[in-house]
Scaffold this motif. Structure first.
Motif, mmCIF file in Angstrom:
data_model
loop_
_atom_site.group_PDB
_atom_site.id
_atom_site.type_symbol
_atom_site.label_atom_id
_atom_site.label_comp_id
_atom_site.label_asym_id
_atom_site.label_seq_id
_atom_site.Cartn_x
_atom_site.Cartn_y
_atom_site.Cartn_z
ATOM 1 N N ASP A 83 10.665 7.686 3.415
ATOM 2 C CA ASP A 83 10.693 6.516 3.506
ATOM 3 C C ASP A 83 9.625 5.121 3.564
ATOM 4 N N LEU A 84 8.543 5.595 3.738
ATOM 5 C CA LEU A 84 7.286 4.590 3.850
ATOM 6 C C LEU A 84 6.435 5.118 3.039
ATOM 7 N N ALA A 85 6.797 3.993 1.175
ATOM 8 C CA ALA A 85 5.917 4.789 0.077
ATOM 9 C C ALA A 85 5.894 4.202 -0.336
ATOM 10 N N PRO A 86 4.103 4.922 -0.206
ATOM 11 C CA PRO A 86 3.069 4.080 -1.070
ATOM 12 C C PRO A 86 3.023 4.156 -2.593
ATOM 13 N N ILE A 87 2.995 2.455 -3.663
ATOM 14 C CA ILE A 87 3.296 2.467 -4.672
ATOM 15 C C ILE A 87 2.198 2.259 -5.513
ATOM 16 N N GLY A 88 2.095 3.174 -6.059
ATOM 17 C CA GLY A 88 0.152 2.376 -7.928
ATOM 18 C C GLY A 88 -0.729 3.274 -7.127
ATOM 19 N N ASP A 89 -0.740 3.583 -8.051
ATOM 20 C CA ASP A 89 -1.850 5.140 -8.578
ATOM 21 C C ASP A 89 -3.319 4.413 -7.104
#
Length: 213
Positions: free
Chosen positions: A157-163
């Motif tokens: 639920d603590l999520a990095p988004i993006g390459d």
């Protein structure tokens, strides 16, 4: 002022009498940390789902037509009320860029919804200054007054988004309250008298995600 704004800000307004109060409102959260093609943090996306007791009190206060539901105009009023109320508290957002605190800009909007007896708030905030993916970065959500407990049920639920940001090393930190108290006993005592609102102390207990880029 509507009750929701009073509840969410009550601890700070009444400080120091509310300092170190146990939580009265509970919310499960999701935080997405988004990077862009410039190798920078572009925004933080939030979803908060509040406990049923607090949600029921919000229905009572904002249900103008007494139909036991929250209609679109009532949900819009809730979102705007919280949007205005939490600006003083940086929208419960804590960001560190290589040890430096970074504030966030006011969201363009805050969307409120009501599903399965629970109030949901959804909004995105942008850092107030450029944040390149470099060094050590930390992101979390907490109420500095400790009146609202914001919990992340899973590390996902603590999520990095993006390459770009996913290429950085990252880990979720869940401080153990007993360990924090034991390791910082003297400094916490000093911090209480220097900052009776508890805003600095609460950061030590907050769940967060840390990146090394």
């Amino acid at each position: 002022m509507k009750r929701i704004s009073a509840v969410l800000a009550l601890a700070a307004i009444m400080a120091p009498s509310m300092a170190l109060a146990h939580p009265h409102i509970f919310a499960e959260a999701r935080l997405e940390i988004v990077s862009d093609d410039k190798q920078e943090i572009s925004e933080l996306r939030n979803v908060w789902r509040f406990d049923e007791l607090f949600s029921a009190s919000v229905v009572m206060d904002f249900d103008k037509n007494s139909n036991a539901e929250l209609d679109p105009d009532e949900l819009q009023e809730i979102g705007q009320t919280v949007l205005d109320s939490l600006q003083e508290y940086n929208y419960y957002t804590t960001i560190f860029d290589n040890g430096k605190t970074v504030k966030v800009n006011k969201p363009e909007s805050m969307v409120a919804d009501y599903k399965d007896g629970q109030l949901l708030l959804m909004f995105a905030v942008k850092p107030s200054e450029t944040m390149p993916l470099k060094g050590k970065l930390s992101f979390g959500v907490y109420d500095p007054t400790m009146y609202t407990a914001i919990d992340f049920p899973t590390d996902g639920d603590l999520a990095p988004i993006g390459d770009q940001i996913n290429a950085c090393e990252h880990k979720v930190i869940r401080p153990d309250p007993d360990e924090v108290l034991a390791e910082n006993k003297s400094s916490l005592t000093d911090a209480f008298f220097n900052d009776p609102t508890g805003t600095d102390m609460s950061k030590m207990f907050a769940t967060r995600i840390e990146f090394t880029c």
